[in-house]
Scaffold this motif. Structure first.
Motif, short mmCIF file in Angstrom:
data_model
loop_
_atom_site.label_atom_id
_atom_site.label_comp_id
_atom_site.label_asym_id
_atom_site.label_seq_id
_atom_site.Cartn_x
_atom_site.Cartn_y
_atom_site.Cartn_z
N UNK A 6 -48.77 5.06 20.03
CA UNK A 6 -47.53 5.84 20.04
C UNK A 6 -46.32 4.93 20.23
N UNK A 7 -46.47 3.93 21.08
CA UNK A 7 -45.40 2.97 21.30
C UNK A 7 -45.11 2.18 20.03
N UNK A 8 -46.15 1.79 19.31
CA UNK A 8 -45.98 1.07 18.05
C UNK A 8 -45.34 1.97 17.01
N UNK A 9 -45.74 3.23 16.99
CA UNK A 9 -45.13 4.20 16.06
C UNK A 9 -43.63 4.30 16.31
N UNK A 12 -41.88 1.29 14.84
CA UNK A 12 -41.75 1.41 13.39
C UNK A 12 -40.60 2.33 13.04
N UNK A 13 -40.54 3.47 13.70
CA UNK A 13 -39.48 4.44 13.43
C UNK A 13 -38.09 3.88 13.75
N UNK A 14 -38.04 3.02 14.76
CA UNK A 14 -36.75 2.43 15.17
C UNK A 14 -36.39 1.18 14.36
N UNK A 15 -37.27 0.81 13.42
CA UNK A 15 -36.97 -0.31 12.54
C UNK A 15 -37.41 -1.68 13.05
N UNK A 16 -38.18 -1.71 14.12
CA UNK A 16 -38.66 -2.98 14.67
C UNK A 16 -40.02 -3.31 14.03
N UNK A 17 -40.00 -3.52 12.74
CA UNK A 17 -41.20 -3.65 11.93
C UNK A 17 -42.02 -4.88 12.34
N UNK A 18 -41.38 -6.01 12.52
CA UNK A 18 -42.12 -7.24 12.81
C UNK A 18 -42.80 -7.17 14.17
N UNK A 19 -42.15 -6.58 15.14
CA UNK A 19 -42.76 -6.42 16.46
C UNK A 19 -43.95 -5.47 16.36
N UNK A 20 -43.76 -4.38 15.63
CA UNK A 20 -44.85 -3.41 15.45
C UNK A 20 -46.04 -4.04 14.76
N UNK A 24 -49.77 -4.39 16.19
CA UNK A 24 -50.90 -3.81 15.47
C UNK A 24 -51.98 -4.85 15.21
N UNK A 25 -51.57 -6.04 14.82
CA UNK A 25 -52.54 -7.11 14.58
C UNK A 25 -53.32 -7.46 15.84
N UNK A 26 -52.67 -7.37 16.99
CA UNK A 26 -53.36 -7.65 18.26
C UNK A 26 -54.37 -6.55 18.60
N UNK A 27 -54.08 -5.32 18.17
CA UNK A 27 -54.95 -4.19 18.51
C UNK A 27 -56.16 -4.06 17.61
N UNK A 43 -50.07 1.24 7.33
CA UNK A 43 -49.52 1.80 6.10
C UNK A 43 -48.04 2.11 6.24
N UNK A 44 -47.66 2.63 7.40
CA UNK A 44 -46.24 2.91 7.63
C UNK A 44 -45.40 1.64 7.63
N UNK A 45 -45.96 0.58 8.21
CA UNK A 45 -45.26 -0.71 8.21
C UNK A 45 -45.06 -1.18 6.78
#
Length: 92
Positions: A6-9, A12-20, A24-27, A43-45
């Motif tokens: 949910x935090x990653x979602x 993504x919604x806030x535009x912090x794509x690289x952090x997300x 995600x890669x860590x998870x 997929x959203x990224x």
């Protein structure tokens, strides 16, 4: 969807794509993480980055893991968009 996803979602919604994407890669290799939700968020990224093929691939993987995933609707929407664009090209 667990709190980490949910935090990653939200990222993504806030535009912090690289952090997300980094999170995600860590998870992806951690036990207990819902893989279908992870692929949906990947997929959203990809979609946010304009990588339509990457988005479709990740959404399809999510659907393969869980047919009830929201990725099914997201994949359908992308296909509709791409089909619309292709039809327009034929009409030029």
């Amino acid at each position: 969807m667990d709190n980490r996803l949910k935090s990653i979602d939200r990222l993504i919604r806030d535009g912090h794509i690289h952090i997300a994407l980094e999170q995600l890669n860590q998870l992806t290799d951690l036990p207990g993480v819902n893989k279908a939700d992870t692929y949906y968020l990947m997929g959203n990224v990809c979609r946010k980055q304009g990588d339509w093929q990457g988005a479709l691939n990740n959404y399809q993987e999510a659907v393969n893991l869980d047919a009830e995933s929201p990725a099914a609707e997201a994949r359908k929407m992308i296909m509709d968009i791409l089909e619309f664009y292709n039809k327009d090209m034929y009409n030029q």
